[in-house]
Scaffold this motif. Structure first.
Motif, PDB file in Angstrom:
ATOM      1  N   VAL A   1      -8.185  -2.230 -17.536  1.00  0.00           N
ATOM      2  CA  VAL A   1      -9.097  -2.813 -16.564  1.00  0.00           C
ATOM      3  C   VAL A   1     -10.287  -1.881 -16.375  1.00  0.00           C
ATOM      4  N   VAL A   2     -11.484  -2.459 -16.349  1.00  0.00           N
ATOM      5  CA  VAL A   2     -12.712  -1.703 -16.116  1.00  0.00           C
ATOM      6  C   VAL A   2     -13.319  -2.204 -14.810  1.00  0.00           C
ATOM      7  N   ILE A   3     -13.454  -1.306 -13.840  1.00  0.00           N
ATOM      8  CA  ILE A   3     -14.002  -1.666 -12.531  1.00  0.00           C
ATOM      9  C   ILE A   3     -15.451  -1.221 -12.489  1.00  0.00           C
TER      10      ILE A   3
ATOM     11  N   ARG B   1      -7.195   4.339  -4.506  1.00  0.00           N
ATOM     12  CA  ARG B   1      -6.944   3.566  -3.290  1.00  0.00           C
ATOM     13  C   ARG B   1      -6.295   2.216  -3.580  1.00  0.00           C
ATOM     14  N   ASN B   2      -6.508   1.681  -4.768  1.00  0.00           N
ATOM     15  CA  ASN B   2      -6.124   0.298  -5.043  1.00  0.00           C
ATOM     16  C   ASN B   2      -5.041   0.110  -6.102  1.00  0.00           C
ATOM     17  N   ARG B   3      -4.635   1.162  -6.762  1.00  0.00           N
ATOM     18  CA  ARG B   3      -3.707   1.005  -7.892  1.00  0.00           C
ATOM     19  C   ARG B   3      -2.388   0.360  -7.483  1.00  0.00           C
ATOM     20  N   ASP B   4      -1.901   0.669  -6.270  1.00  0.00           N
ATOM     21  CA  ASP B   4      -0.629   0.086  -5.826  1.00  0.00           C
ATOM     22  C   ASP B   4      -0.707  -1.430  -5.704  1.00  0.00           C
ATOM     23  N   ILE B   5      -1.888  -1.954  -5.360  1.00  0.00           N
ATOM     24  CA  ILE B   5      -2.057  -3.400  -5.228  1.00  0.00           C
ATOM     25  C   ILE B   5      -1.877  -4.079  -6.579  1.00  0.00           C
TER      26      ILE B   5
ATOM     27  N   GLY C   1     -13.968  -4.539  -5.692  1.00  0.00           N
ATOM     28  CA  GLY C   1     -13.708  -5.433  -4.568  1.00  0.00           C
ATOM     29  C   GLY C   1     -12.234  -5.770  -4.540  1.00  0.00           C
ATOM     30  N   ARG C   2     -11.913  -6.983  -4.122  1.00  0.00           N
ATOM     31  CA  ARG C   2     -10.515  -7.384  -4.028  1.00  0.00           C
ATOM     32  C   ARG C   2      -9.964  -7.836  -5.377  1.00  0.00           C
ATOM     33  N   LEU C   3      -8.659  -7.650  -5.541  1.00  0.00           N
ATOM     34  CA  LEU C   3      -7.961  -8.215  -6.689  1.00  0.00           C
ATOM     35  C   LEU C   3      -7.636  -9.663  -6.329  1.00  0.00           C
TER      36      LEU C   3
END
Length: 256
Positions: free
Chosen positions: A126-128, A144-148, A100-102
């Motif tokens: 980090v474990v998603i 998709r989310n690593r840059d965030i 989900g969101r950070l």
């Protein structure tokens, strides 16, 4: 097998921390729950072994939103502090988050454990979780989310995109076990040795607070501790002040 590696696991309630422990262990050793309330009321230790190596996984209390008037959050932080102070060494921090969101709370928890409690001296990954329905490879979520993560200052030594629940996806569940075990083994085998709790800025804070209590430090020291907690952990001033007070009280008890 050599010394058991110490792993501290943290995250919000409902992220699947207990299921992650069971995934790593290859059997049910931790109690799980299907709701969003935490199964863990205080930190718990789970000795597990895989690939010829032994690990002690310490599951901490799920950290709720750090808002004033929520004593559960302060209890969880105090519980984590007690654990960090108890351990002679830590080899790895595992941040478990639900896909989900950070959120700001996740960022706060990252800073609290990695930066404040462990002074950036323990590798963190980090474990998603809950990626059983991800289209294509589960790792696509990270792409998709690593840059965030980088943009918000959440820097990790590695990641694992998994599902910790077998359900209707046994292949993905087994793949997840391989992924998380490989990540843990690689990061803890860095050869730099375990971080020693005595080296932390947190312990330095404790010494200063003890000095304050016996009149050796200036009165502004307590305020400085609360200020640093607020700044580094992104806590509200009121929450930071109450947490500093609790740490002070723990220090008094430890000194008597």
């Amino acid at each position: 097998m050599g010394r058991s590696k110490n792993i501290v696991l943290f995250g919000q309630p409902g992220a699947g921390k207990s299921s992650l422990i069971n995934l790593m262990a290859g059997k049910n050793v931790a109690k799980t729950s299907s709701d969003m309330r935490s199964c863990t009321l205080q930190w718990q230790e789970y000795p597990i072994t895989f690939d010829g190596k032994s690990y002690n996984v310490f599951d901490t209390v799920g950290l709720e939103e750090p808002q004033l008037g929520i004593p559960q959050y302060l209890n969880a932080v105090e519980n984590a502090y007690t654990l960090i102070r108890k351990l002679e060494s830590i080899d790895l921090l595992l941040l478990c988050m639900r896909a989900g969101r950070l959120t700001p709370t996740l960022q706060t928890n990252y800073r609290l454990f990695h930066e404040f409690l462990c002074d950036k001296k323990v590798p963190i990954v980090v474990v998603i979780t809950y990626l059983e329905n991800e289209d294509g490879e589960m790792d696509n979520w990270w792409k998709r989310n690593r840059d965030i993560f980088d943009e918000r200052g959440v820097h990790v030594a590695g990641h694992a995109c998994i599902t910790a629940i077998r359900g209707n996806y046994p292949d993905r569940h087994e793949q997840s076990r391989t992924t998380i075990r490989k990540l843990v083994e690689e990061v803890t085998a860095g050869g730099q040795g375990a971080w020693k709790g005595g080296d932390s800025t947190f312990v330095s804070f404790m010494r200063k607070l003890k000095g304050l209590l016996v009149g050796k430090e200036k009165p502004r020291m307590k305020k400085n501790v609360a200020s640093r907690l607020a700044k580094r952990c992104n806590l509200s001033p009121d929450v930071a002040k109450e947490l500093a007070d609790r740490i002070r009280d723990d220090t008094v008890e430890g000194a008597t």
